[in-house]
Design an enzyme around this catalytic site. Structure first.
Site, PDB file in Angstrom:
ATOM      1  N   LYS A 172       0.923  -1.071   0.160  1.00  0.00           N
ATOM      2  CA  LYS A 172      -0.111  -0.119   0.066  1.00  0.00           C
ATOM      3  C   LYS A 172       0.869   1.092  -0.014  1.00  0.00           C
ATOM      4  O   LYS A 172       0.790   2.413  -0.823  1.00  0.00           O
ATOM      5  CB  LYS A 172      -0.886  -0.020   1.100  1.00  0.00           C
ATOM      6  CG  LYS A 172      -1.776   1.305   1.294  1.00  0.00           C
ATOM      7  CD  LYS A 172      -3.017   1.209   0.400  1.00  0.00           C
ATOM      8  CE  LYS A 172      -3.777   2.799   0.328  1.00  0.00           C
ATOM      9  NZ  LYS A 172      -4.360   2.950  -0.434  1.00  0.00           N
ATOM     10  N   LYS A 240      -0.212  11.080   5.733  1.00  0.00           N
ATOM     11  CA  LYS A 240      -0.007  10.094   6.580  1.00  0.00           C
ATOM     12  C   LYS A 240       0.746   9.124   6.105  1.00  0.00           C
ATOM     13  O   LYS A 240       1.889   8.311   6.467  1.00  0.00           O
ATOM     14  CB  LYS A 240      -1.276   9.822   7.398  1.00  0.00           C
ATOM     15  CG  LYS A 240      -1.371   8.448   8.359  1.00  0.00           C
ATOM     16  CD  LYS A 240      -1.848   7.360   7.643  1.00  0.00           C
ATOM     17  CE  LYS A 240      -3.262   7.415   7.070  1.00  0.00           C
ATOM     18  NZ  LYS A 240      -3.568   5.996   6.599  1.00  0.00           N
TER      19      LYS A 240
HETATM   20  P1  NAD Z   1     -12.499   8.353   7.511  1.00  0.00           P
HETATM   21  O1  NAD Z   1     -12.079   9.418   8.321  1.00  0.00           O
HETATM   22  O2  NAD Z   1     -13.554   8.975   6.505  1.00  0.00           O
HETATM   23  O3  NAD Z   1     -13.135   7.324   8.382  1.00  0.00           O
HETATM   24  C1  NAD Z   1     -12.590   6.710   9.599  1.00  0.00           C
HETATM   25  C2  NAD Z   1     -13.703   6.294  10.497  1.00  0.00           C
HETATM   26  O4  NAD Z   1     -13.347   5.757  11.692  1.00  0.00           O
HETATM   27  C3  NAD Z   1     -14.792   7.596  10.851  1.00  0.00           C
HETATM   28  O5  NAD Z   1     -15.949   7.227  10.598  1.00  0.00           O
HETATM   29  C4  NAD Z   1     -14.219   7.886  12.427  1.00  0.00           C
HETATM   30  O6  NAD Z   1     -15.539   8.158  12.993  1.00  0.00           O
HETATM   31  C5  NAD Z   1     -14.025   6.331  12.658  1.00  0.00           C
HETATM   32  N1  NAD Z   1     -12.944   6.201  13.902  1.00  0.00           N
HETATM   33  C6  NAD Z   1     -11.862   7.056  14.211  1.00  0.00           C
HETATM   34  N2  NAD Z   1     -11.399   6.771  15.296  1.00  0.00           N
HETATM   35  C7  NAD Z   1     -12.165   5.812  15.743  1.00  0.00           C
HETATM   36  C8  NAD Z   1     -12.094   5.113  16.943  1.00  0.00           C
HETATM   37  N3  NAD Z   1     -11.080   5.040  18.016  1.00  0.00           N
HETATM   38  N4  NAD Z   1     -13.085   4.145  17.169  1.00  0.00           N
HETATM   39  C9  NAD Z   1     -13.957   4.018  16.415  1.00  0.00           C
HETATM   40  N5  NAD Z   1     -14.083   4.784  15.188  1.00  0.00           N
HETATM   41  C10 NAD Z   1     -13.208   5.527  14.792  1.00  0.00           C
HETATM   42  O7  NAD Z   1     -11.401   7.658   6.690  1.00  0.00           O
HETATM   43  P2  NAD Z   1     -11.555   7.020   5.375  1.00  0.00           P
HETATM   44  O8  NAD Z   1     -11.249   7.808   4.288  1.00  0.00           O
HETATM   45  O9  NAD Z   1     -12.482   5.913   5.364  1.00  0.00           O
HETATM   46  O10 NAD Z   1     -10.172   5.919   5.495  1.00  0.00           O
HETATM   47  C11 NAD Z   1     -10.175   4.871   6.381  1.00  0.00           C
HETATM   48  C12 NAD Z   1      -8.926   4.116   5.907  1.00  0.00           C
HETATM   49  O11 NAD Z   1      -8.637   3.884   4.593  1.00  0.00           O
HETATM   50  C13 NAD Z   1      -7.445   4.942   6.144  1.00  0.00           C
HETATM   51  O12 NAD Z   1      -6.597   4.164   6.627  1.00  0.00           O
HETATM   52  C14 NAD Z   1      -7.250   5.626   4.811  1.00  0.00           C
HETATM   53  O13 NAD Z   1      -5.879   5.891   4.595  1.00  0.00           O
HETATM   54  C15 NAD Z   1      -7.586   4.278   3.909  1.00  0.00           C
HETATM   55  N6  NAD Z   1      -8.357   4.551   2.590  1.00  0.00           N
HETATM   56  C16 NAD Z   1      -8.925   5.592   2.042  1.00  0.00           C
HETATM   57  C17 NAD Z   1      -9.201   5.576   1.039  1.00  0.00           C
HETATM   58  C18 NAD Z   1     -10.146   7.055   0.450  1.00  0.00           C
HETATM   59  O14 NAD Z   1     -10.167   7.113  -0.721  1.00  0.00           O
HETATM   60  N7  NAD Z   1     -10.705   7.572   1.590  1.00  0.00           N
HETATM   61  C19 NAD Z   1      -8.835   4.936  -0.019  1.00  0.00           C
HETATM   62  C20 NAD Z   1      -7.917   3.963   0.243  1.00  0.00           C
HETATM   63  C21 NAD Z   1      -7.509   3.807   1.454  1.00  0.00           C
END
Ligand code: NAD
Length: 300
Positions: A172, A240
């Site tokens: 990744k 990050k």
């Molecule tokens: P986001 O911030 O939209 O979602 C994260 C969720 O986790 C939120 O709903 C938040 O409330 C919850 N959360 C945070 N801390 C928490 C805790 N302690 N307990 C319970 N829930 C908690 O992020 P995202 O865009 O969905 O990304 C999630 C992961 O996927 C990240 O690691 C990101 O790098 C990866 N990712 C994102 C994308 C993208 O396009 N958005 C693509 C590939 C990978």
């Protein structure tokens, strides 16, 4: 019978992924820090748990989709966390993008508890999560991979078992280097082209057919052309991820000069208050340097 799945982290990615699992009949137990996101899925049939521990108590397989290493560590190994509720023989699948070092630490702890663990970060963004067409790069044991494969097949289209624990996170990091540098390259091309009087939409059209064609230009076309930077993938998350890549570069003695520069550009975007914008907002930094906004005042 389908395994009972727990899902923790219902953000931009997690919510549609959880929804896809429910649609093929998995009974889902969900948890999110802000409760409204979980309640939305409850209306569609999910059971909302009060803590990650409660999710683990009620599931055979627990999936996490959280922002970064500290959140995964807290949710998995912290108080009221997954490790407090998970039974021997269960499986934890972390689909967040986090440090491979933290992944390996958690894998060691899971091993002691007789719990299987996979790191399975994804690429493909929000559209891939909604459509179930993500690329999933998986690290961990073969048996655990085979067990989780039916879940991966619902969430993604390209599912590759890349190696042992942590290998998924390494793959990744490689992915994130390429995406960041391509966004940077496309941004430079569009600003140069536009300031030199050529329509950026036409630049994208014609470049798409040749060796310069790439998925960033396709998926982010409107973001660039409309200056619509609603995420998508947030600047602070990509910053990050490049931090993870640069930490690995130090560990393994691999210089990543351009990754370092683009990481600094993402830092600048965060400082400018654009941390919550889509990563295609790198374009705006190149525009600032050129004192030219693509498409503005254009006669093309
Ligand atoms: P986001 O911030 O939209 O979602 C994260 C969720 O986790 C939120 O709903 C938040 O409330 C919850 N959360 C945070 N801390 C928490 C805790 N302690 N307990 C319970 N829930 C908690 O992020 P995202 O865009 O969905 O990304 C999630 C992961 O996927 C990240 O690691 C990101 O790098 C990866 N990712 C994102 C994308 C993208 O396009 N958005 C693509 C590939 C990978």
């Amino acid at each position: 019978m389908a395994e009972k799945v727990g899902f923790i982290g219902l953000g931009i990615m997690g919510k549609p992924m959880a929804r896809n699992l429910m649609q093929i009949g998995h009974e889902l137990v969900v948890y999110n820090r802000s409760r409204e996101k979980a309640d939305e899925l409850a209306e569609e049939g999910a059971v909302v748990a009060g803590s990650p521990r409660e999710v683990a108590e009620q599931s055979d397989v627990v999936v996490t989709m959280l922002p970064d290493s500290p959140e995964v560590r807290e949710v998995v190994a912290g108080e009221d966390g997954v490790f407090e509720g998970i039974g021997e023989g269960s499986l934890l699948v972390d689909m967040s993008t986090i440090s491979p070092v933290v992944t390996k630490e958690l894998a060691a702890e899971a091993g002691k508890k007789g719990v299987g663990i996979l790191d399975a970060p994804v690429s493909g963004g929000e559209p891939g999560a909604v459509e179930g067409t993500l690329s999933i790069m998986v690290g961990g044991g073969e048996e655990d991979f085979e067990r989780a494969k039916p879940i991966f097949d619902v969430l993604g289209e390209t599912v590759v078992h890349v190696g042992e624990a942590g290998a998924g996170q390494v793959a990744k990091a490689c992915n994130q280097i390429v995406v960041a540098l391509v966004i940077e390259a496309v941004s430079e091309a569009l600003v140069l082209g536009s300031k030199a009087g050529v329509n950026p939409a036409k630049i994208i059209d014609v470049l798409s057919g040749g060796l310069a064609g790439n998925k960033v230009m396709e998926a982010k076309r409107d973001f660039f052309l409309e200056h619509d930077f609603d995420p998508g993938f947030r600047v602070e998350l990509h910053h990050k991820d490049l931090g993870i890549a640069l930490a690995a570069s130090r560990e393994y003695g691999v210089a990543l000069p351009i990754t370092a520069i683009v990481s600094q550009m993402l830092e600048a975007l965060k400082a400018k208050g654009s941390g919550d914008r889509d990563h295609s907002a790198i374009l705006t930094l190149i525009e600032d340097l050129a004192q030219h906004r693509i498409g503005e005042g254009a006669s093309y």
